[in-house]
Scaffold this active site. Structure first.
Site, PDB file in Angstrom:
ATOM      1  N   GLU A 102       0.702  -1.236   0.102  1.00  0.00           N
ATOM      2  CA  GLU A 102      -0.006  -0.092   0.045  1.00  0.00           C
ATOM      3  C   GLU A 102       0.853   1.253   0.049  1.00  0.00           C
ATOM      4  O   GLU A 102       1.967   1.254   0.612  1.00  0.00           O
ATOM      5  CB  GLU A 102      -0.797   0.135   1.370  1.00  0.00           C
ATOM      6  CG  GLU A 102      -1.896  -0.936   1.227  1.00  0.00           C
ATOM      7  CD  GLU A 102      -3.220   0.108   0.283  1.00  0.00           C
ATOM      8  OE1 GLU A 102      -2.795   1.107  -0.143  1.00  0.00           O
ATOM      9  OE2 GLU A 102      -4.344  -0.531   0.410  1.00  0.00           O
ATOM     10  N   ASP A 106      -5.132   5.232   5.445  1.00  0.00           N
ATOM     11  CA  ASP A 106      -5.961   6.283   5.884  1.00  0.00           C
ATOM     12  C   ASP A 106      -6.933   5.804   6.912  1.00  0.00           C
ATOM     13  O   ASP A 106      -6.817   5.599   7.916  1.00  0.00           O
ATOM     14  CB  ASP A 106      -6.018   7.139   4.706  1.00  0.00           C
ATOM     15  CG  ASP A 106      -6.748   8.630   5.028  1.00  0.00           C
ATOM     16  OD1 ASP A 106      -6.089   9.326   5.501  1.00  0.00           O
ATOM     17  OD2 ASP A 106      -7.974   8.926   4.807  1.00  0.00           O
TER      18      ASP A 106
HETATM   19  P1  IMP Z   1      -8.491   4.732   3.144  1.00  0.00           P
HETATM   20  O1  IMP Z   1      -9.495   3.730   2.265  1.00  0.00           O
HETATM   21  O2  IMP Z   1      -9.346   6.015   3.584  1.00  0.00           O
HETATM   22  O3  IMP Z   1      -7.576   4.067   3.764  1.00  0.00           O
HETATM   23  O4  IMP Z   1      -7.708   5.465   1.737  1.00  0.00           O
HETATM   24  C1  IMP Z   1      -6.744   4.660   1.295  1.00  0.00           C
HETATM   25  C2  IMP Z   1      -6.482   5.655  -0.011  1.00  0.00           C
HETATM   26  O5  IMP Z   1      -6.775   6.723   0.041  1.00  0.00           O
HETATM   27  C3  IMP Z   1      -4.595   5.359  -0.322  1.00  0.00           C
HETATM   28  O6  IMP Z   1      -4.442   3.921  -0.925  1.00  0.00           O
HETATM   29  C4  IMP Z   1      -4.692   6.747  -1.332  1.00  0.00           C
HETATM   30  O7  IMP Z   1      -4.891   6.479  -2.564  1.00  0.00           O
HETATM   31  C5  IMP Z   1      -5.675   7.549  -0.975  1.00  0.00           C
HETATM   32  N1  IMP Z   1      -5.078   8.501   0.150  1.00  0.00           N
HETATM   33  C6  IMP Z   1      -5.325   8.652   1.530  1.00  0.00           C
HETATM   34  N2  IMP Z   1      -4.649   9.639   2.168  1.00  0.00           N
HETATM   35  C7  IMP Z   1      -4.243  10.220   0.992  1.00  0.00           C
HETATM   36  C8  IMP Z   1      -3.458  11.325   1.047  1.00  0.00           C
HETATM   37  O8  IMP Z   1      -3.047  11.910   1.963  1.00  0.00           O
HETATM   38  N3  IMP Z   1      -3.009  11.780  -0.067  1.00  0.00           N
HETATM   39  C9  IMP Z   1      -3.284  11.150  -1.372  1.00  0.00           C
HETATM   40  N4  IMP Z   1      -3.947   9.988  -1.253  1.00  0.00           N
HETATM   41  C10 IMP Z   1      -4.520   9.531  -0.145  1.00  0.00           C
END
Ligand code: IMP
Ligand code: MG
Length: 180
Positions: A102, A106
């Site tokens: 990954e 986030d």
């Molecule tokens: P989650 O599903 O909320 O954990 O988000 C995961 C995905 O969101 C990551 O694989 C990234 O592609 C995108 N993402 C999360 N935070 C960021 C950030 O700060 N900048 C750019 N993309 C992000």
């Protein structure tokens, strides 16, 4: 877009490229040690993890198989909260270990979705591990495992080293804050 405008909203460098490379080396050494003698699939989550996966591979000294999955979950700087699969695995996972690669964890929604998807395919959860370059623990909504972790980052929007804002900035070598 004008060159100046493109770079105007970039904030401070959070992780310089040299430190990212050094970390990829450290993590690759740990992975090589842990998986020696096993058949390992590195499962890259496109597109954000493409550079990290490539750097990790360059430091590994065990054989691996490489596959990719792709999801959509983000639009602009806010998560849509919904995850959609764009591309599934193509390699048969039977009898093999999977290490998900990954870019950043986030909220955890994407990773949780992927792990559930792999389990639904009948893959033994014991064989699934996660390696993430970045972790934003303050944003976590769903508990997900991260076995190999590069750096913890603060709750700022990040771009660079494969990580995008609406497909831009993946080419930057450093990991930077996007001020917007
Ligand atoms: P989650 O599903 O909320 O954990 O988000 C995961 C995905 O969101 C990551 O694989 C990234 O592609 C995108 N993402 C999360 N935070 C960021 C950030 O700060 N900048 C750019 N993309 C992000
Ligand atoms: Mg993205």
């Amino acid at each position: 877009m004008e060159r100046k405008e493109y770079y105007d909203n970039l904030g401070r460098i959070i992780i310089p490229h040299k430190e990212i490379t050094a970390k990829a080396g450290e993590l690759a050494a740990a992975i090589s040690r842990d998986y020696r003698g096993r058949e390992l699939i590195l499962l890259g989550n496109l597109k954000g993890g493409f550079r990290f996966l490539a750097d990790l591979v360059s430091f590994l000294d065990i054989p691996v198989l490489i596959d990719f999955v792709s999801f959509r979950s983000y639009s602009g700087t806010a998560s849509s909260g919904k995850v959609e699969m764009v591309q599934d695995m193509t390699i048969d996972a039977e009898g093999r270990d999977i290490l998900i690669i990954e870019d950043i964890v986030d909220g955890g929604t994407t990773l949780d979705f992927l792990i559930r998807h792999l389990k639904d395919k009948g893959i033994d959860p014991e064989r699934i591990r996660v390696c993430s370059l970045l972790d934003k623990p303050s944003k976590r909504k769903i508990k997900v495992p991260v076995h190999y972790k590069g750096f913890e980052v603060p709750d700022v929007f990040i771009v660079g080293y494969g990580i995008d804002l609406d497909e831009r900035f993946r080419e930057l070598n450093d990991i930077r804050e996007y001020k917007g």
